[in-house]
Scaffold this motif. Sequence first.
Motif, PDB file in Angstrom:
ATOM      1  N   TYR A  28       0.810  -1.211   0.000  1.00  0.00           N
ATOM      2  CA  TYR A  28       0.000   0.000   0.000  1.00  0.00           C
ATOM      3  C   TYR A  28       0.846   1.266   0.000  1.00  0.00           C
ATOM      4  O   TYR A  28       0.311   2.364   0.014  1.00  0.00           O
ATOM      5  N   TRP A  29       2.159   1.113  -0.014  1.00  0.00           N
ATOM      6  CA  TRP A  29       3.023   2.282  -0.057  1.00  0.00           C
ATOM      7  C   TRP A  29       2.906   2.924  -1.436  1.00  0.00           C
ATOM      8  O   TRP A  29       2.729   2.235  -2.453  1.00  0.00           O
ATOM      9  N   PHE A  30       3.060   4.242  -1.465  1.00  0.00           N
ATOM     10  CA  PHE A  30       2.973   4.975  -2.728  1.00  0.00           C
ATOM     11  C   PHE A  30       3.925   4.387  -3.768  1.00  0.00           C
ATOM     12  O   PHE A  30       5.107   4.162  -3.491  1.00  0.00           O
ATOM     13  N   GLY A  31       3.415   4.126  -4.967  1.00  0.00           N
ATOM     14  CA  GLY A  31       4.235   3.675  -6.084  1.00  0.00           C
ATOM     15  C   GLY A  31       4.566   2.192  -6.089  1.00  0.00           C
ATOM     16  O   GLY A  31       5.287   1.730  -6.977  1.00  0.00           O
ATOM     17  N   ILE A  32       4.057   1.436  -5.138  1.00  0.00           N
ATOM     18  CA  ILE A  32       4.349   0.007  -5.041  1.00  0.00           C
ATOM     19  C   ILE A  32       3.121  -0.789  -5.452  1.00  0.00           C
ATOM     20  O   ILE A  32       2.000  -0.482  -5.053  1.00  0.00           O
ATOM     21  N   GLU A  33       3.346  -1.819  -6.241  1.00  0.00           N
ATOM     22  CA  GLU A  33       2.273  -2.728  -6.614  1.00  0.00           C
ATOM     23  C   GLU A  33       2.728  -4.140  -6.310  1.00  0.00           C
ATOM     24  O   GLU A  33       3.885  -4.494  -6.542  1.00  0.00           O
ATOM     25  N   CYS A  34       1.806  -4.938  -5.771  1.00  0.00           N
ATOM     26  CA  CYS A  34       2.112  -6.321  -5.414  1.00  0.00           C
ATOM     27  C   CYS A  34       1.170  -7.269  -6.150  1.00  0.00           C
ATOM     28  O   CYS A  34       0.081  -6.885  -6.563  1.00  0.00           O
ATOM     29  N   ASN A  35       1.593  -8.527  -6.242  1.00  0.00           N
ATOM     30  CA  ASN A  35       0.710  -9.548  -6.789  1.00  0.00           C
ATOM     31  C   ASN A  35      -0.136 -10.137  -5.659  1.00  0.00           C
ATOM     32  O   ASN A  35      -0.078  -9.680  -4.521  1.00  0.00           O
ATOM     33  N   ASN A  36      -0.902 -11.169  -5.961  1.00  0.00           N
ATOM     34  CA  ASN A  36      -1.786 -11.779  -4.958  1.00  0.00           C
ATOM     35  C   ASN A  36      -1.035 -12.457  -3.819  1.00  0.00           C
ATOM     36  O   ASN A  36      -1.626 -12.745  -2.779  1.00  0.00           O
TER      37      ASN A  36
ATOM     38  N   GLU B 163       8.591   7.486 -10.753  1.00  0.00           N
ATOM     39  CA  GLU B 163       9.104   8.445 -11.724  1.00  0.00           C
ATOM     40  C   GLU B 163       8.722   9.866 -11.329  1.00  0.00           C
ATOM     41  O   GLU B 163       7.676  10.087 -10.715  1.00  0.00           O
ATOM     42  N   SER B 164       9.610  10.803 -11.642  1.00  0.00           N
ATOM     43  CA  SER B 164       9.382  12.233 -11.374  1.00  0.00           C
ATOM     44  C   SER B 164       8.968  12.485  -9.934  1.00  0.00           C
ATOM     45  O   SER B 164       8.029  13.235  -9.665  1.00  0.00           O
ATOM     46  N   ASN B 165       9.671  11.884  -8.979  1.00  0.00           N
ATOM     47  CA  ASN B 165       9.279  11.989  -7.574  1.00  0.00           C
ATOM     48  C   ASN B 165      10.391  12.569  -6.704  1.00  0.00           C
ATOM     49  O   ASN B 165      10.349  12.442  -5.489  1.00  0.00           O
ATOM     50  N   ASP B 166      11.401  13.175  -7.323  1.00  0.00           N
ATOM     51  CA  ASP B 166      12.492  13.837  -6.604  1.00  0.00           C
ATOM     52  C   ASP B 166      13.346  12.876  -5.773  1.00  0.00           C
ATOM     53  O   ASP B 166      13.787  13.218  -4.692  1.00  0.00           O
ATOM     54  N   LEU B 167      13.578  11.666  -6.304  1.00  0.00           N
ATOM     55  CA  LEU B 167      14.513  10.741  -5.662  1.00  0.00           C
ATOM     56  C   LEU B 167      15.919  11.270  -5.902  1.00  0.00           C
ATOM     57  O   LEU B 167      16.285  11.573  -7.044  1.00  0.00           O
ATOM     58  N   GLN B 168      16.709  11.418  -4.846  1.00  0.00           N
ATOM     59  CA  GLN B 168      18.072  11.928  -4.936  1.00  0.00           C
ATOM     60  C   GLN B 168      18.984  10.983  -4.173  1.00  0.00           C
ATOM     61  O   GLN B 168      18.780  10.764  -2.977  1.00  0.00           O
ATOM     62  N   GLY B 169      19.958  10.422  -4.859  1.00  0.00           N
ATOM     63  CA  GLY B 169      20.875   9.489  -4.214  1.00  0.00           C
ATOM     64  C   GLY B 169      21.146   8.319  -5.126  1.00  0.00           C
ATOM     65  O   GLY B 169      21.091   8.445  -6.352  1.00  0.00           O
ATOM     66  N   THR B 170      21.422   7.179  -4.525  1.00  0.00           N
ATOM     67  CA  THR B 170      21.819   6.010  -5.300  1.00  0.00           C
ATOM     68  C   THR B 170      20.789   4.885  -5.204  1.00  0.00           C
ATOM     69  O   THR B 170      20.038   4.798  -4.231  1.00  0.00           O
TER      70      THR B 170
ATOM     71  N   ASN C 221       8.531  -4.481 -13.007  1.00  0.00           N
ATOM     72  CA  ASN C 221       8.589  -3.110 -13.509  1.00  0.00           C
ATOM     73  C   ASN C 221       9.347  -2.240 -12.508  1.00  0.00           C
ATOM     74  O   ASN C 221       8.958  -2.157 -11.344  1.00  0.00           O
ATOM     75  N   LEU C 222      10.423  -1.608 -12.963  1.00  0.00           N
ATOM     76  CA  LEU C 222      11.160  -0.652 -12.144  1.00  0.00           C
ATOM     77  C   LEU C 222      11.216   0.656 -12.916  1.00  0.00           C
ATOM     78  O   LEU C 222      11.909   0.766 -13.927  1.00  0.00           O
ATOM     79  N   ASP C 223      10.450   1.622 -12.450  1.00  0.00           N
ATOM     80  CA  ASP C 223      10.353   2.917 -13.124  1.00  0.00           C
ATOM     81  C   ASP C 223      10.809   4.012 -12.170  1.00  0.00           C
ATOM     82  O   ASP C 223      10.068   4.454 -11.294  1.00  0.00           O
ATOM     83  N   LEU C 224      12.052   4.443 -12.358  1.00  0.00           N
ATOM     84  CA  LEU C 224      12.650   5.500 -11.538  1.00  0.00           C
ATOM     85  C   LEU C 224      13.122   6.652 -12.419  1.00  0.00           C
ATOM     86  O   LEU C 224      14.003   7.415 -12.037  1.00  0.00           O
ATOM     87  N   GLN C 225      12.545   6.806 -13.591  1.00  0.00           N
ATOM     88  CA  GLN C 225      12.990   7.841 -14.520  1.00  0.00           C
ATOM     89  C   GLN C 225      12.610   9.238 -14.040  1.00  0.00           C
ATOM     90  O   GLN C 225      11.723   9.404 -13.211  1.00  0.00           O
TER      91      GLN C 225
ATOM     92  N   LEU D  49      12.527  -1.730 -17.403  1.00  0.00           N
ATOM     93  CA  LEU D  49      13.513  -1.012 -16.600  1.00  0.00           C
ATOM     94  C   LEU D  49      13.631   0.391 -17.168  1.00  0.00           C
ATOM     95  O   LEU D  49      14.185   0.596 -18.249  1.00  0.00           O
ATOM     96  N   PHE D  50      13.073   1.363 -16.450  1.00  0.00           N
ATOM     97  CA  PHE D  50      13.052   2.750 -16.901  1.00  0.00           C
ATOM     98  C   PHE D  50      13.850   3.612 -15.931  1.00  0.00           C
ATOM     99  O   PHE D  50      13.414   3.879 -14.811  1.00  0.00           O
TER     100      PHE D  50
END
Length: 186
Positions: free
Chosen positions: A91-99, A109-116, A129-133, A154-155
């Motif tokens: 239920y965390w923002f941006g996370i999706e899980c299967n059953n 994406e576009s969420n101001d992630l700064q770092g490694t 799906n990994l979308d950190l663009q 992989l974005f």
Amino acid sequence: PSEPKPPPSEPKPPPSEPKPPQSSSSPTPSPTAPRITSSPSAVPTSSPTAPATQKDALIALYKSTNGPEWFENYDWNRYDDSDDDDGDVCYWFGIECNNNDDVVSIELESNDLQGTIPTEIGLLTKLTNLDLQYNELSGSLPTEIGLCTSLLFLFLESNLLDGFLPTQIGQLTSLTEIILAYNELE
């Protein structure tokens, strides 16, 4: 006269002293070590996709990319809440899980992630799906990305990633789309 018999003694309850931990790898737990509680859901398993392991990977991502300053971080800042069930990462923002409560998608994406990108990303073996663009991610892409063998997308476009693309990316045989443009990767 005969002496009176003492009343039958009742069994004594066990002492209520705290029990020492059963096993410990170090006397002082590290701040990122998973918390062990008495609930059955917190018992570690050998599976790399156990909810606690996934949660550790997501917490590492949050900490290594300045999570408190993200534009949206709904529920990410509750990672140390003792009442929070490990399955709640779904239920965390941006996370999706299967059953099965496996993390299958991270869309930040576009969420101001700064770092490694942390090495723990490799613990998310069910990730598709990994979308950190469009963030400000820097450093190199960790070799552990090769452990995410379920990845389809992989974005990482438009970040500050540099260095060489790890050869372990060749282990991502399910990958159908990869976008790495506008970085300093070699």
